[in-house]
Write an enzyme that holds these catalytic residues in place. Structure first.
Site, PDB file in Angstrom:
ATOM      1  N   LYS A   9     -28.183 -69.679 -56.605  1.00  0.00           N
ATOM      2  CA  LYS A   9     -28.661 -68.429 -56.013  1.00  0.00           C
ATOM      3  C   LYS A   9     -28.979 -67.366 -57.081  1.00  0.00           C
ATOM      4  O   LYS A   9     -28.590 -67.516 -58.244  1.00  0.00           O
ATOM      5  CB  LYS A   9     -27.605 -67.925 -55.020  1.00  0.00           C
ATOM      6  CG  LYS A   9     -27.444 -68.833 -53.779  1.00  0.00           C
ATOM      7  CD  LYS A   9     -26.362 -68.284 -52.845  1.00  0.00           C
ATOM      8  CE  LYS A   9     -26.315 -69.024 -51.523  1.00  0.00           C
ATOM      9  NZ  LYS A   9     -25.242 -68.504 -50.622  1.00  0.00           N
ATOM     10  N   TYR A  49     -32.417 -69.942 -43.651  1.00  0.00           N
ATOM     11  CA  TYR A  49     -31.220 -69.435 -42.981  1.00  0.00           C
ATOM     12  C   TYR A  49     -31.419 -69.246 -41.471  1.00  0.00           C
ATOM     13  O   TYR A  49     -30.765 -68.397 -40.857  1.00  0.00           O
ATOM     14  CB  TYR A  49     -30.769 -68.127 -43.633  1.00  0.00           C
ATOM     15  CG  TYR A  49     -30.030 -68.331 -44.943  1.00  0.00           C
ATOM     16  CD1 TYR A  49     -28.897 -69.157 -45.014  1.00  0.00           C
ATOM     17  CD2 TYR A  49     -30.449 -67.710 -46.122  1.00  0.00           C
ATOM     18  CE1 TYR A  49     -28.209 -69.356 -46.210  1.00  0.00           C
ATOM     19  CE2 TYR A  49     -29.765 -67.902 -47.329  1.00  0.00           C
ATOM     20  CZ  TYR A  49     -28.649 -68.727 -47.361  1.00  0.00           C
ATOM     21  OH  TYR A  49     -27.963 -68.917 -48.545  1.00  0.00           O
ATOM     22  N   ASN A 112     -22.193 -65.511 -53.561  1.00  0.00           N
ATOM     23  CA  ASN A 112     -21.356 -66.706 -53.769  1.00  0.00           C
ATOM     24  C   ASN A 112     -22.032 -67.840 -54.542  1.00  0.00           C
ATOM     25  O   ASN A 112     -21.672 -69.000 -54.423  1.00  0.00           O
ATOM     26  CB  ASN A 112     -20.738 -67.181 -52.442  1.00  0.00           C
ATOM     27  CG  ASN A 112     -21.771 -67.604 -51.426  1.00  0.00           C
ATOM     28  OD1 ASN A 112     -22.966 -67.571 -51.700  1.00  0.00           O
ATOM     29  ND2 ASN A 112     -21.317 -68.020 -50.259  1.00  0.00           N
ATOM     30  N   GLU A 126     -33.680 -78.863 -44.993  1.00  0.00           N
ATOM     31  CA  GLU A 126     -33.791 -77.899 -46.091  1.00  0.00           C
ATOM     32  C   GLU A 126     -34.676 -78.434 -47.215  1.00  0.00           C
ATOM     33  O   GLU A 126     -35.504 -77.689 -47.758  1.00  0.00           O
ATOM     34  CB  GLU A 126     -32.389 -77.545 -46.609  1.00  0.00           C
ATOM     35  CG  GLU A 126     -31.597 -76.745 -45.578  1.00  0.00           C
ATOM     36  CD  GLU A 126     -30.105 -76.632 -45.890  1.00  0.00           C
ATOM     37  OE1 GLU A 126     -29.668 -77.077 -46.977  1.00  0.00           O
ATOM     38  OE2 GLU A 126     -29.364 -76.102 -45.040  1.00  0.00           O
TER      39      GLU A 126
HETATM   40  P1  DAT Z   1     -22.312 -71.801 -46.610  1.00  0.00           P
HETATM   41  O1  DAT Z   1     -23.231 -71.114 -47.597  1.00  0.00           O
HETATM   42  O2  DAT Z   1     -20.976 -72.096 -47.211  1.00  0.00           O
HETATM   43  O3  DAT Z   1     -22.952 -73.011 -45.967  1.00  0.00           O
HETATM   44  P2  DAT Z   1     -22.839 -70.395 -44.130  1.00  0.00           P
HETATM   45  O4  DAT Z   1     -23.923 -71.384 -43.882  1.00  0.00           O
HETATM   46  O5  DAT Z   1     -21.859 -70.183 -43.038  1.00  0.00           O
HETATM   47  O6  DAT Z   1     -22.027 -70.751 -45.452  1.00  0.00           O
HETATM   48  O7  DAT Z   1     -23.485 -68.994 -44.460  1.00  0.00           O
HETATM   49  C1  DAT Z   1     -24.617 -68.892 -45.295  1.00  0.00           C
HETATM   50  C2  DAT Z   1     -24.425 -67.746 -46.256  1.00  0.00           C
HETATM   51  O8  DAT Z   1     -24.358 -66.514 -45.525  1.00  0.00           O
HETATM   52  C3  DAT Z   1     -23.113 -67.809 -47.041  1.00  0.00           C
HETATM   53  O9  DAT Z   1     -23.234 -68.571 -48.226  1.00  0.00           O
HETATM   54  C4  DAT Z   1     -22.839 -66.369 -47.305  1.00  0.00           C
HETATM   55  C5  DAT Z   1     -23.412 -65.653 -46.111  1.00  0.00           C
HETATM   56  N1  DAT Z   1     -22.371 -65.357 -45.124  1.00  0.00           N
HETATM   57  C6  DAT Z   1     -21.807 -66.228 -44.251  1.00  0.00           C
HETATM   58  N2  DAT Z   1     -20.887 -65.635 -43.475  1.00  0.00           N
HETATM   59  C7  DAT Z   1     -20.877 -64.327 -43.865  1.00  0.00           C
HETATM   60  C8  DAT Z   1     -20.147 -63.184 -43.467  1.00  0.00           C
HETATM   61  N3  DAT Z   1     -19.231 -63.244 -42.503  1.00  0.00           N
HETATM   62  N4  DAT Z   1     -20.398 -62.017 -44.103  1.00  0.00           N
HETATM   63  C9  DAT Z   1     -21.326 -61.921 -45.085  1.00  0.00           C
HETATM   64  N5  DAT Z   1     -22.066 -62.973 -45.516  1.00  0.00           N
HETATM   65  C10 DAT Z   1     -21.837 -64.156 -44.907  1.00  0.00           C
END
Ligand code: DAT
Ligand code: MG
Length: 149
Positions: A9, A49, A112, A126
């Site tokens: 990222k 996303y 992250n 994806e």
């Molecule tokens: P991952 O990236 O581990 O697959 P995810 O698909 O649930 O996690 O979410 C995509 C991204 O969105 C994640 O890397 C960071 C952001 N994100 C997820 N939940 C969040 C939250 N509660 N608050 C802020 N950002 C969040």
């Protein structure tokens, strides 16, 4: 052989972590199949996303992911989807185990450092956003017999 979509990222690119992150997957024994350095358009980010549309963090997430260049990659290997998720650590770096990529290099859920597909089906979806089928390179890693029995 299973494939996954991994993406370094914008925060990790800015912080000079590309080599460090790529190195972990190389050393693990996975095979790089496709890689490109690009900046996502808003349309690509919203497609990537799509599952998070409507969530309170969605706008900020899109803004962050298009804020600078990323490294888009396809990696191949035994159980690569699940294993790479383990190597990344929990979504929230505060909960990510020490030694994982997020556990080592990140502190904030909104920064992250890496994305990884959460299932083989997600990986297929994806990968199609980022790569044409001709961009997946067919090659044999000469050490493969020393990595998988
Ligand atoms: P991952 O990236 O581990 O697959 P995810 O698909 O649930 O996690 O979410 C995509 C991204 O969105 C994640 O890397 C960071 C952001 N994100 C997820 N939940 C969040 C939250 N509660 N608050 C802020 N950002 C969040
Ligand atoms: Mg996810």
């Amino acid at each position: 052989m299973e494939r996954t979509y991994l993406m370094i990222k914008p925060d990790a690119v800015q912080r000079g972590l590309i080599g460090e992150i790529v190195s972990r997957f190389e050393k693990k024994g996975f095979k790089l199949v496709a890689m490109k350095f690009l900046r996502l358009t808003k349309e690509m980010a919203e497609k990537h996303y799509a599952e998070h549309v409507g969530k309170p963090f969605f706008a900020g997430l899109v803004e962050y992911i298009i804020s600078g260049p990323v490294v888009a990659m396809c990696w191949e290997g035994k159980d690569v989807v699940a294993v790479s998720r383990e190597m990344m650590g929990a979504t929230n770096p505060a909960k990510a185990a020490p030694g994982t990529i997020r556990g080592t290099f990140a502190v904030d859920i909104g920064r992250n450092v890496i994305h990884g597909s959460d299932s083989p089906e997600s990986a297929e979806r994806e990968l199609a956003i980022y790569f044409d089928s001709c961009e997946f390179v067919e090659w044999d890693r000469s050490v493969q017999a020393w990595i998988v029995e």
